[in-house]
Design an enzyme around this catalytic site. Sequence first.
Site, PDB file in Angstrom:
ATOM      1  N   ASP A 538       0.866  -1.182   0.000  1.00  0.00           N
ATOM      2  CA  ASP A 538       0.000   0.000   0.000  1.00  0.00           C
ATOM      3  C   ASP A 538       0.906   1.237   0.000  1.00  0.00           C
ATOM      4  O   ASP A 538       2.130   1.124   0.167  1.00  0.00           O
ATOM      5  CB  ASP A 538      -0.867  -0.065   1.269  1.00  0.00           C
ATOM      6  CG  ASP A 538      -2.051   0.891   1.212  1.00  0.00           C
ATOM      7  OD1 ASP A 538      -2.240   1.564   0.192  1.00  0.00           O
ATOM      8  OD2 ASP A 538      -2.786   0.941   2.218  1.00  0.00           O
ATOM      9  N   GLU A 541       2.700   5.156  -3.835  1.00  0.00           N
ATOM     10  CA  GLU A 541       2.698   6.190  -4.915  1.00  0.00           C
ATOM     11  C   GLU A 541       4.004   6.957  -4.973  1.00  0.00           C
ATOM     12  O   GLU A 541       4.403   7.322  -6.089  1.00  0.00           O
ATOM     13  CB  GLU A 541       1.512   7.128  -4.703  1.00  0.00           C
ATOM     14  CG  GLU A 541       0.158   6.460  -4.862  1.00  0.00           C
ATOM     15  CD  GLU A 541      -0.213   5.564  -3.679  1.00  0.00           C
ATOM     16  OE1 GLU A 541       0.330   5.786  -2.578  1.00  0.00           O
ATOM     17  OE2 GLU A 541      -1.015   4.638  -3.867  1.00  0.00           O
ATOM     18  N   ASP A 614      -8.984   3.772  -1.887  1.00  0.00           N
ATOM     19  CA  ASP A 614      -9.886   4.090  -0.778  1.00  0.00           C
ATOM     20  C   ASP A 614     -11.196   4.683  -1.272  1.00  0.00           C
ATOM     21  O   ASP A 614     -11.430   5.899  -1.203  1.00  0.00           O
ATOM     22  CB  ASP A 614      -9.190   5.064   0.169  1.00  0.00           C
ATOM     23  CG  ASP A 614      -7.941   4.442   0.782  1.00  0.00           C
ATOM     24  OD1 ASP A 614      -7.735   3.226   0.588  1.00  0.00           O
ATOM     25  OD2 ASP A 614      -7.181   5.163   1.437  1.00  0.00           O
TER      26      ASP A 614
END
Length: 977
Positions: A538, A541, A614
């Site tokens: 997760d 980015e 999300d």
Amino acid sequence: MRAFSSLLIVAAIPAVLAVKTHDFKTCSQAGFCRRGRALSARAAENPSWKSPYSIDASSVALSPDHAAFTAAVRSSIYPDVKFGLDVRIHDDGVLRVRMDEVDGLRQRYNEAASWALLEEPKVSQKIQWSVGKNGVRAAYGPKNGVEVDVTFEPLQVTLRRDGKEQVVLNGRGLLHMEHFRTKESVEKSKEGVEVPEEGLDTDENAQVVLGAHPRTAWFEGDSEDGWWEESFNSFTDPKPRGPESLSVDIDFPNHGHVYGIPQHATRLDLPLTTGEGAHYSDPYRLYNADVFEYLADSTMSLYGSIPVMYAHSADSTVGIFNAVGSETWIDVGRPSPKSTSSHWISETGILDIFILPGPTPADIFGQYTRLTGTPALPAHWALGYHQCRWNYISSDDVRSVQKRFDEEDIPVDVFWLDIEYSEDHKYFIWDKRHFPDPVDMIHDVEAIQRKMVVIVDPHLKRTDDYPVYTQARDRGLLVKKGDGQTDYEGWCWSGSSAWVDFFHPGSWDWWKSLFKVQPQGDQWSWVESTVDTGIWNDMNEPSIFNGPEISMPRENIHHGGWEHRDLHNINGMLFSNLTSQAVMARTDPPKRPFVLTRSFYAGSQRFGAMWTGDNLGTWEHMAVGVKMVLANNIAGFSFAGSDVGGFFGNPEPEMLVRWYGVGVFSPFLRAHAHIDTKRREPYLLDEPYKSIVRDMLRLRYSMLPVWYTAFREASVTGLPVVRPHFVVFPGDENGFSLDDQFFVGGSGLLVKPVTRKGATEESVYLPAEDQVYYDYFNHNAYRSTSKGKNITVPAELHQIPLFIRGGSVIPTRERPRRSSPLMKHDPFTLRVALSNEGSARGELYLDDGETFSHRDGKFVWREFVAEKPAKKSKGVRLSSRNLAAQKPAEAVDQVALATYDSSNDFAKDVAQVRVEKVVVLGLAAKPSSVTAGGKELQWTFTPGVAASDKKEGTASVLVIKDPKLSITSDWEILVQA
Ligand SMILES: *[C@@H]1O[C@H](CO)[C@@H](O)[C@H](O)[C@H]1NC(C)=O
Ligand SMILES: *[C@@H]1O[C@H](CO)[C@@H](O)[C@H](O)[C@H]1NC(C)=O
């Protein structure tokens, strides 16, 4: 997952969307995007606009075999700056166009393709370029129908098929590669400005010649807009290298629809951003970002970026892959109903564009995945149901959740642990207060042949008692600040954190060693895990709470001296690449790794699964999730899904049930929830909701053979696992914008998940063909026509509109089990859905589901064919054939096939697996006999009801019970009527 203020998020998500749009740039807040759009505006206003870029004809150099060429390119506005062009055509007809600045102040970032591409593509030896007076040309393909023209002045690349323009680069003259310059040289060039040159003779141009050099101003504008430094919110980007953006127009004449460039929360058929009919005002943005509570209808950037775009019309599909790793904005316009224009504006990098000539959707997927790789074939268990939540808070919590699933007979394959398993968010390190016995806990889950997936994020807590951090630091593997020397420090879940630079080759073996479950000497490794534990990547980015746009400062330095801005969109892919290699390296021989990633780039499909991040627990997010999964599927990334239930919020039972209906038809099926939400595991639902969800999950499990067969096909051909209408019926215009219903692989299953509150019925579009579609559950028969047809079907809460296209054979396994590996020796049901012509065909692929032994030919690949035994017969002959033994030339992994042997170990292992039931839909008459090997079988027949004006009919149903046939052997059932 991300939530700054988790304590502030109240139970229900308000209808007003909470995205902090001000955290993220619009085009007008990014200097290079402003410049790109301004360039486009100047071109549009000026009828005599002409690209300043041209090829120096005398410089064209063909390769010895004439298969590729290079040439020098000049820009009339900067006559002293040199550019080099490299053009080649690959074996499969893909055209690659590369341009770079030559002898500039420094090297532009030129490595994006090397991370994205599977391997360096082979240049065609058959295709030859020839140099003419005005340009360089090549023709190839059937009847030499594909022609490529690269013109000298201006530089323009045009691909035609059968005389029609398909793709044009720089046709509108928006190509601009801002060369490297220094502030000083720019100041100097403004001195002694003399007469304007060509292109400056109109009044409009005269107005813009203010401040800047008049020779350049008509093209580059009259100000140094955002060239040297930029601020956004409280952040300043020092931009030490000055302007270096890249603009290029890529137009698709004769194509009225474009798809691709995930990830955006938008429709599949991309709405326009410029010109007449524009739905959005900002271009699509590709800049991987952790967008808190993202909008459900927006061009805003999300977590991943795949710069591939397909253009489609009833008779042609083409595409482009733009291998760029920096922030990129894309405007889409439609100058005429049947033509699409696009304008790509990137912050940095060389021009490196692959033109995919099509001409069909299937061709395009082959062309794109030969470049960036097909999706990895997942472990079979990974197609089951994944239960996640932030967080299961202790070992005992995990055990009791598992127990409740079993008590309620709800199938599940995987339990997940989010960040709270770790001590102070030092990933790998268990918080022993709550997880005192991690390995025992995992073994308790694995005892029922289930798996655990545990999160490992890329931010490393900067503390001396965290070996993962200290090792990375001591080995010099951390991302550096703009000075190139100091380790960068940012803020994330773990507080003050550092980030491993996965572009640093020194990180690769080290990262792999961390996941070893056996001790590695004085090297720390994760002995407190198991070889079957999957990993969730997760925040890659990367998400950085106190960074610009919640990410990394662009001036940070990676291995090789590249700035973060150069490779930002690629960063997340390297993390999942290395993690999947690490998981694989735990055993010898390796098992198929499971790694879920939030951030991704072109090529990420090789490393595991993705999810849409999300999302909110709203109907809009449920609906757009379906579209996003389709967009990822056509962009090569099939193993995709959205959080079932929505990450934020507390879905009411109706919404949660519908969300499971969406999930069981997503390639990746995971329920997940924010830490502030109420628990919502399916066993907590009241009746009838609980039973409905159980039935939906059982439906998913029964269809695992279909999903697995589709994944296997995707892993070989690149054809998506879930397929939108335009892919399956490329000529049917009614389907080009459909993105709320789709097909599952090549199975013939058509589904429309319900995503509307209060729905009791749904309208479903049946494609334009003269064909029957059967309701999967009640066998109602609907007939489409060559014009296509809308039907309205019941869609009460327990119902999912699901159809079998006439002409398909669907293999299922219908015994409810607690987890998918327990189904390994379960018998099959075959649903034979006869076409209008009384025939059908289907495939089944099986292997051990967890190792790579299928690559050594250890698999079962069957074909089921139903055909009329004689021309006028109303009966049917159903046969099972060994597809692998036929070694079909297309759509196969030739390496695996080469070693295939029908008596391979896996085939032997499942040789006793039976077909327990055959259901034949749509027989024209009651059978007189149903035999296999001359012996009469047990069967029942229910006649159909013919359709009337008012009502669709029901199909006749022949049920053959326990024909005592093996799934792995050749056999024949003869139905005489
Ligand atoms: C990423 O994966 C590929 C295999 O698909 C591998 O060849 C390549 O070296 C990997 N990249 C890195 C950075 O290790
Ligand atoms: C099906 O319904 C859609 C939406 O109402 C409509 O636009 C379309 O024309 C219909 N198609 C056919 C073939 O009737």
